[in-house]
Write a protein that holds these residues in place. Structure first.
Motif, PDB file in Angstrom:
ATOM      1  N   SER A  11       0.822  -1.208   0.000  1.00  0.00           N
ATOM      2  CA  SER A  11       0.000   0.000   0.000  1.00  0.00           C
ATOM      3  C   SER A  11       0.862   1.266   0.000  1.00  0.00           C
ATOM      4  O   SER A  11       1.999   1.263   0.462  1.00  0.00           O
ATOM      5  CB  SER A  11      -0.927   0.006   1.215  1.00  0.00           C
ATOM      6  N   GLU A  13       0.195   3.945   1.758  1.00  0.00           N
ATOM      7  CA  GLU A  13       0.246   4.476   3.121  1.00  0.00           C
ATOM      8  C   GLU A  13       1.307   3.797   3.979  1.00  0.00           C
ATOM      9  O   GLU A  13       1.699   4.322   5.024  1.00  0.00           O
ATOM     10  CB  GLU A  13      -1.126   4.390   3.795  1.00  0.00           C
ATOM     11  N   ALA A 111      -5.227   4.472   4.597  1.00  0.00           N
ATOM     12  CA  ALA A 111      -5.432   4.839   3.195  1.00  0.00           C
ATOM     13  C   ALA A 111      -6.236   6.128   3.116  1.00  0.00           C
ATOM     14  O   ALA A 111      -6.931   6.511   4.059  1.00  0.00           O
ATOM     15  CB  ALA A 111      -6.160   3.716   2.462  1.00  0.00           C
ATOM     16  N   THR A 112      -6.144   6.791   1.980  1.00  0.00           N
ATOM     17  CA  THR A 112      -6.816   8.078   1.809  1.00  0.00           C
ATOM     18  C   THR A 112      -7.954   8.027   0.805  1.00  0.00           C
ATOM     19  O   THR A 112      -8.567   9.058   0.533  1.00  0.00           O
ATOM     20  CB  THR A 112      -5.800   9.136   1.343  1.00  0.00           C
ATOM     21  N   ASP A 113      -8.252   6.855   0.275  1.00  0.00           N
ATOM     22  CA  ASP A 113      -9.322   6.803  -0.724  1.00  0.00           C
ATOM     23  C   ASP A 113     -10.705   6.758  -0.056  1.00  0.00           C
ATOM     24  O   ASP A 113     -10.824   6.662   1.159  1.00  0.00           O
ATOM     25  CB  ASP A 113      -9.125   5.629  -1.688  1.00  0.00           C
ATOM     26  N   LYS A 114     -11.735   6.829  -0.871  1.00  0.00           N
ATOM     27  CA  LYS A 114     -13.109   6.897  -0.373  1.00  0.00           C
ATOM     28  C   LYS A 114     -13.604   5.570   0.211  1.00  0.00           C
ATOM     29  O   LYS A 114     -14.641   5.532   0.859  1.00  0.00           O
ATOM     30  CB  LYS A 114     -14.031   7.350  -1.493  1.00  0.00           C
ATOM     31  N   LYS A 115     -12.875   4.488  -0.015  1.00  0.00           N
ATOM     32  CA  LYS A 115     -13.287   3.176   0.487  1.00  0.00           C
ATOM     33  C   LYS A 115     -13.008   3.007   1.975  1.00  0.00           C
ATOM     34  O   LYS A 115     -13.423   2.039   2.576  1.00  0.00           O
ATOM     35  CB  LYS A 115     -12.580   2.069  -0.286  1.00  0.00           C
ATOM     36  N   ASP A 141      -1.762  10.438   3.642  1.00  0.00           N
ATOM     37  CA  ASP A 141      -1.383  11.582   2.818  1.00  0.00           C
ATOM     38  C   ASP A 141      -0.671  12.679   3.606  1.00  0.00           C
ATOM     39  O   ASP A 141      -0.495  13.788   3.109  1.00  0.00           O
ATOM     40  CB  ASP A 141      -2.600  12.157   2.089  1.00  0.00           C
TER      41      ASP A 141
END
Length: 151
Positions: A11, A13, A111-115, A141
């Motif tokens: 990943s 992150e 993680a920085t995504d919308k999931k 991030d």
């Protein structure tokens, strides 16, 4: 010596979690233990094929680890340890903490995504109350400069 346990995976992150763990260890006189978990579903093949896949997975992990280890040695004078386990990541993280009494804190990257923050962070936070050590979650991030300022 107190060790910071950080999880090595593919990943994005993971990088900030590694940086945070190494910088905190350097400033506090601690160590860094890097855990990589090979999920069991990667080996649901014939025995000979599974053995080859297992060896290839370990080789990939060792190469990936060496990139982080070199940075830690060169920049922070930290000599990290690598631990490779096979099983379900959340279970193996807890087992590693139980097996090594020097582990004093678990460091994970979110993680920085919308999931959401990622499967490991999600699972570990569900069971955070039962963990035998504190857990630090590092934003995926966050800038390198901000990390340096807070460690």
């Amino acid at each position: 010596m107190r060790k910071f346990l950080v999880v090595l995976d593919d990943s994005r992150e993971c990088l900030n979690a590694m940086r945070f763990a190494a910088m905190r260890a350097s400033k506090t006189g601690g160590g860094v233990e890097i855990l990589s978990v090979i999920p069991p579903e990667e080996f649901n093949h014939w025995i000979g094929v599974a053995d080859i896949m297992r060896a290839e997975a370990r080789e990939r992990i060792e190469v990936h680890f060496e990139v982080y280890a070199k940075w830690m040695r060169d920049k922070l004078s930290i000599e990290p340890e690598l631990v490779i386990r096979e099983g379900r990541p959340s279970e193996e993280i807890v087992q590693q903490i139980m097996d090594d009494p020097e582990v004093g804190i678990l460091v994970l990257g979110a993680a920085t995504d919308k999931k959401g923050p990622g499967p490991i962070v999600t699972q570990m936070t569900k069971n955070a109350g039962a963990l035998p050590v504190p857990m630090t979650i590092v934003p995926g991030d966050i800038s390198k400069e901000k990390l340096e300022a807070i460690t």
